[in-house]
Design an enzyme around this catalytic site. Sequence first.
Site, PDB file in Angstrom:
ATOM      1  N   HIS A   1      53.155   1.824  84.480  1.00 54.22           N
ATOM      2  CA  HIS A   1      53.533   3.178  84.914  1.00 54.22           C
ATOM      3  C   HIS A   1      54.697   3.714  84.090  1.00 54.22           C
ATOM      4  O   HIS A   1      55.839   3.273  84.241  1.00 54.22           O
ATOM      5  CB  HIS A   1      53.908   3.128  86.406  1.00 54.22           C
ATOM      6  CG  HIS A   1      54.203   4.455  87.002  1.00 54.22           C
ATOM      7  ND1 HIS A   1      53.271   5.197  87.692  1.00 54.22           N
ATOM      8  CD2 HIS A   1      55.329   5.206  87.008  1.00 54.22           C
ATOM      9  CE1 HIS A   1      53.816   6.325  88.098  1.00 54.22           C
ATOM     10  NE2 HIS A   1      55.067   6.361  87.693  1.00 54.22           N
TER      11      HIS A   1
ATOM     12  N   HIS B   1      56.156   7.623  82.135  1.00 55.84           N
ATOM     13  CA  HIS B   1      55.950   9.057  81.821  1.00 55.84           C
ATOM     14  C   HIS B   1      56.551   9.312  80.440  1.00 55.84           C
ATOM     15  O   HIS B   1      57.752   9.576  80.326  1.00 55.84           O
ATOM     16  CB  HIS B   1      56.685   9.958  82.826  1.00 55.84           C
ATOM     17  CG  HIS B   1      56.319   9.730  84.257  1.00 55.84           C
ATOM     18  ND1 HIS B   1      55.477  10.565  84.946  1.00 55.84           N
ATOM     19  CD2 HIS B   1      56.690   8.780  85.145  1.00 55.84           C
ATOM     20  CE1 HIS B   1      55.359  10.138  86.199  1.00 55.84           C
ATOM     21  NE2 HIS B   1      56.080   9.051  86.346  1.00 55.84           N
TER      22      HIS B   1
ATOM     23  N   GLU C   1      47.343  13.469  85.349  1.00 56.13           N
ATOM     24  CA  GLU C   1      47.940  13.698  86.663  1.00 56.13           C
ATOM     25  C   GLU C   1      47.543  15.048  87.254  1.00 56.13           C
ATOM     26  O   GLU C   1      47.595  16.070  86.578  1.00 56.13           O
ATOM     27  CB  GLU C   1      49.458  13.621  86.555  1.00 56.13           C
ATOM     28  CG  GLU C   1      50.149  13.646  87.906  1.00 56.13           C
ATOM     29  CD  GLU C   1      51.625  13.348  87.781  1.00 56.13           C
ATOM     30  OE1 GLU C   1      52.057  12.299  88.278  1.00 56.13           O
ATOM     31  OE2 GLU C   1      52.349  14.150  87.178  1.00 56.13           O
TER      32      GLU C   1
ATOM     33  N   SER D   1      50.166  21.850  95.401  1.00 56.78           N
ATOM     34  CA  SER D   1      49.956  21.843  96.852  1.00 56.78           C
ATOM     35  C   SER D   1      49.541  23.217  97.360  1.00 56.78           C
ATOM     36  O   SER D   1      49.017  23.342  98.469  1.00 56.78           O
ATOM     37  CB  SER D   1      51.247  21.400  97.550  1.00 56.78           C
ATOM     38  OG  SER D   1      52.284  22.306  97.240  1.00 56.78           O
TER      39      SER D   1
ATOM     40  N   HIS E   1      49.711  13.220  91.794  1.00 53.45           N
ATOM     41  CA  HIS E   1      51.177  13.249  91.693  1.00 53.45           C
ATOM     42  C   HIS E   1      51.839  12.641  92.925  1.00 53.45           C
ATOM     43  O   HIS E   1      52.632  11.715  92.794  1.00 53.45           O
ATOM     44  CB  HIS E   1      51.697  14.673  91.432  1.00 53.45           C
ATOM     45  CG  HIS E   1      53.188  14.714  91.346  1.00 53.45           C
ATOM     46  ND1 HIS E   1      53.979  15.042  92.429  1.00 53.45           N
ATOM     47  CD2 HIS E   1      54.047  14.437  90.341  1.00 53.45           C
ATOM     48  CE1 HIS E   1      55.257  14.962  92.068  1.00 53.45           C
ATOM     49  NE2 HIS E   1      55.315  14.597  90.800  1.00 53.45           N
TER      50      HIS E   1
ATOM     51  N   HIS F   1      51.747   8.354  93.109  1.00 53.89           N
ATOM     52  CA  HIS F   1      53.084   8.104  93.656  1.00 53.89           C
ATOM     53  C   HIS F   1      52.957   8.182  95.175  1.00 53.89           C
ATOM     54  O   HIS F   1      52.269   9.062  95.697  1.00 53.89           O
ATOM     55  CB  HIS F   1      54.080   9.179  93.212  1.00 53.89           C
ATOM     56  CG  HIS F   1      54.382   9.195  91.747  1.00 53.89           C
ATOM     57  ND1 HIS F   1      53.984  10.189  90.907  1.00 53.89           N
ATOM     58  CD2 HIS F   1      55.085   8.329  90.985  1.00 53.89           C
ATOM     59  CE1 HIS F   1      54.419   9.941  89.679  1.00 53.89           C
ATOM     60  NE2 HIS F   1      55.083   8.824  89.695  1.00 53.89           N
TER      61      HIS F   1
ATOM     62  N   GLU G   1      58.024   7.451  97.946  1.00 53.38           N
ATOM     63  CA  GLU G   1      59.108   7.049  97.049  1.00 53.38           C
ATOM     64  C   GLU G   1      60.473   7.214  97.727  1.00 53.38           C
ATOM     65  O   GLU G   1      61.347   6.370  97.554  1.00 53.38           O
ATOM     66  CB  GLU G   1      59.038   7.913  95.780  1.00 53.38           C
ATOM     67  CG  GLU G   1      60.178   7.678  94.795  1.00 53.38           C
ATOM     68  CD  GLU G   1      60.024   8.458  93.503  1.00 53.38           C
ATOM     69  OE1 GLU G   1      59.116   9.318  93.422  1.00 53.38           O
ATOM     70  OE2 GLU G   1      60.808   8.203  92.573  1.00 53.38           O
TER      71      GLU G   1
ATOM     72  N   ASP H   1      58.544   3.110  84.951  1.00 57.38           N
ATOM     73  CA  ASP H   1      58.579   4.547  85.217  1.00 57.38           C
ATOM     74  C   ASP H   1      59.014   5.218  83.906  1.00 57.38           C
ATOM     75  O   ASP H   1      59.058   4.567  82.855  1.00 57.38           O
ATOM     76  CB  ASP H   1      59.525   4.874  86.389  1.00 57.38           C
ATOM     77  CG  ASP H   1      59.006   6.059  87.216  1.00 57.38           C
ATOM     78  OD1 ASP H   1      58.153   6.803  86.711  1.00 57.38           O
ATOM     79  OD2 ASP H   1      59.464   6.230  88.351  1.00 57.38           O
TER      80      ASP H   1
HETATM   81  C1  BEZ Z   1      53.744  21.281  94.252  1.00 61.38           C
HETATM   82  O1  BEZ Z   1      52.912  21.801  93.521  1.00 61.38           O
HETATM   83  O2  BEZ Z   1      53.636  21.291  95.463  1.00 61.38           O
HETATM   84  C2  BEZ Z   1      54.926  20.579  93.670  1.00 61.38           C
HETATM   85  C3  BEZ Z   1      55.133  20.557  92.296  1.00 61.38           C
HETATM   86  C4  BEZ Z   1      56.227  19.906  91.788  1.00 61.38           C
HETATM   87  C5  BEZ Z   1      57.119  19.247  92.628  1.00 61.38           C
HETATM   88  C6  BEZ Z   1      56.910  19.276  93.991  1.00 61.38           C
HETATM   89  C7  BEZ Z   1      55.810  19.947  94.514  1.00 61.38           C
HETATM   90 FE   FE2 Z   2      56.490   7.922  88.115  1.00 60.28          FE
END
Ligand code: BEZ
Ligand code: FE2
Length: 404
Positions: free
Chosen positions: A62, A64, A142, A146, A181, A208, A211, A307
Amino acid sequence: MKIISANFIYTPEGFVENQAVAFTDTISQIGSLETLQASYPEAKHIQTEPNSILFPGFINTHVHLEFSSNKTSLKYGSFMPWLYSVIEHREDLVGECDNSVMMGECEAMMRSGITTFGAISSFGNELEVCENTPQRVVFFNELIGSNAQYADMLYGDFMERVKASMSCKPSSRITPAIAIHSPYSVHPIILQKAVNVAKEHKLPLSAHFLESQAEREWLEHGEGELKSFFKKYFSTETPVTNIQEFMYAFDTYPTHFTHCVQANQVELDYLAQKGHSIAHCPRSNRYLGCGRLPIENLKLPFTVATDGLSSNDSLNIFDELRAALLLHNDIPIQELAINLLKTVTSDAADVLGLNCGKIEAERAADFAIVTLREAPKRHEEIALWSILHTKEVSALYIEGEQYV
Ligand code: BEZ
Ligand code: FE2
């Protein structure tokens, strides 16, 4: 055919003394030098330096790469201030992170013995570097998003990246893969679509998960520090999913969950029951104030991973293993050292579904040679001395070719 001999070889049965390995791009045979030379009289013999240990190449599941330019921009110490600093500096950091920066970090990983890594890719920027490095790369595209309003657009972009990673040349040693993500940042509808893509194409899958304490509070109660974050950036005050719903989405497909520091015993047992695994990132967890994963109680396989440099100070796997020795201070140190080496070799290969990570016939000839400054006096301490005394390996081979 080549034959490499070393004082010790790290095999699935433990360290064996005064043996050699015959190999091409894969391992052909393990035995005494005399036996192998009799079987392969034409083979070139590579004699490692005195006090050397031949390991399978190490696997960092893992990382980035896209955040490799961070040194002092991001705020360490606590998860939410760190997340705000990521939002503030993300564009600059990703902009400064050109191919030469990322290739420099691939080379640093190689010097520490890493022959395979799992690249978590947010934008696809590191695909070219991952194609060009000789290392084996599991390329985790990734998915993030949301907000239901933008979900289809973000999913479309994600699928373009998945397709690009699927059309890499086999010589690039890239395995296309999928990463979610996190529970708080991915809408459950596109999450399920992405899991289905992983299942359909049998792609490695990662996410993830739990965390930080802030993530737990948000998913459980819709409260805590993530509440003001979502209000500020997404004009919402309700999480899109909860802990159970998120875990259940992966029920029938073994997934590599990163962190899980804030998971409780019931959740950890559930992950174990469903055949999942954990990527444990000790320095990242410490630097972001997230807590300690209780590895002594885990009933599921785990890997140790660095990470990204967005939450670390190096991608050196030995730096990470030393941090793990210090973080888990209640576990007897010799026993822990032996277990940690397994997490970055055979266990990591099993988790990623790769035919490497073991010095065993038919496996890929990926090797990392560790050279101690003097002979280990006691066999049972070789794992600990290897971790404590290694900053860089003395040689590294991928598919039988030397790169360090
Ligand atoms: C989201 O798309 O919800 C998001 C993107 C980056 C960090 C946290 C949330
Ligand atoms: Fe990570």
